[in-house]
Design an enzyme around this catalytic site. Sequence first.
Site, PDB file in Angstrom:
ATOM      1  N   ARG A 100      -8.956  18.519 -21.814  1.00  0.00           N
ATOM      2  CA  ARG A 100      -8.029  18.595 -20.685  1.00  0.00           C
ATOM      3  C   ARG A 100      -8.729  19.310 -19.534  1.00  0.00           C
ATOM      4  NH1 ARG A 100      -3.579  22.039 -18.843  1.00  0.00           N
ATOM      5  NH2 ARG A 100      -1.822  20.754 -18.160  1.00  0.00           N
ATOM      6  N   SER A 141       3.312  11.092 -23.662  1.00  0.00           N
ATOM      7  CA  SER A 141       4.246  12.208 -23.740  1.00  0.00           C
ATOM      8  C   SER A 141       5.685  11.754 -23.536  1.00  0.00           C
ATOM      9  CB  SER A 141       3.908  13.249 -22.662  1.00  0.00           C
ATOM     10  OG  SER A 141       2.597  13.749 -22.846  1.00  0.00           O
ATOM     11  N   LYS A 178       0.548  25.467 -19.990  1.00  0.00           N
ATOM     12  CA  LYS A 178       0.618  24.247 -19.180  1.00  0.00           C
ATOM     13  C   LYS A 178       1.583  24.480 -18.021  1.00  0.00           C
ATOM     14  CE  LYS A 178       0.772  20.117 -20.639  1.00  0.00           C
ATOM     15  NZ  LYS A 178       1.311  18.869 -21.197  1.00  0.00           N
TER      16      LYS A 178
END
Length: 213
Positions: free
Chosen positions: A43, A112, A141
């Site tokens: 990520r 997601s 996040k």
Amino acid sequence: MNADLGHRLRLITILDVGSAGGRDIVSLGEELLTAGAPTLQLRAKGASAARVYELARPLAAIARAQDALFFVNDRADVALASGAHGVHIGPDDLPLSAVRQAVPASFLVGASADDPDEARRLVGDGASYVGCGTVYETTSKKDAGNVIGVAGLARVVAAVEIPVVGIGGVTLDRVDDVMASGCAGIAVIGAVMSAASATRAVRELLDRMDGAP
């Protein structure tokens, strides 16, 4: 559910560049794979495609050598070019249906969802697995959605036949509660990236996962 894929997704360790504290991401990924991490996801929010590729290519090679899975977050193009096993996309990325049309059938596409209807739609569009959360409040996040709790996770698990992975604030002491939802596994950022020993954190999580009810 694909039992083999579900088992390999029992622990997705997210290599978040923003949480690395200056550590070399490739070296850290190799360390986690050596510790037994079955799946890694890179990520790198805000990084250029060239930079993500620079990190992803060696990670993909190391993961394949260790018989582990490797995903790139957001960037299907980089995932394909680097030799990754798949990509994980969110609501702001290319539509899953478009990604699925552009990649080989064996390429894994995670997506997601935090509600059953969205999860079912993703299955129809060709998702390989669903990342579901935010299960608990998290600071790892900044783009995390609303907290849905273990009950919300369980509703998504019950709605689809593909593996569902719980994400968001999952720590070692919460593993049993999360796994009681029936999910295939967990995805973590802070539980490993912020640990004093990333290797120990992975091993402890795997021990707990493998012993979870």
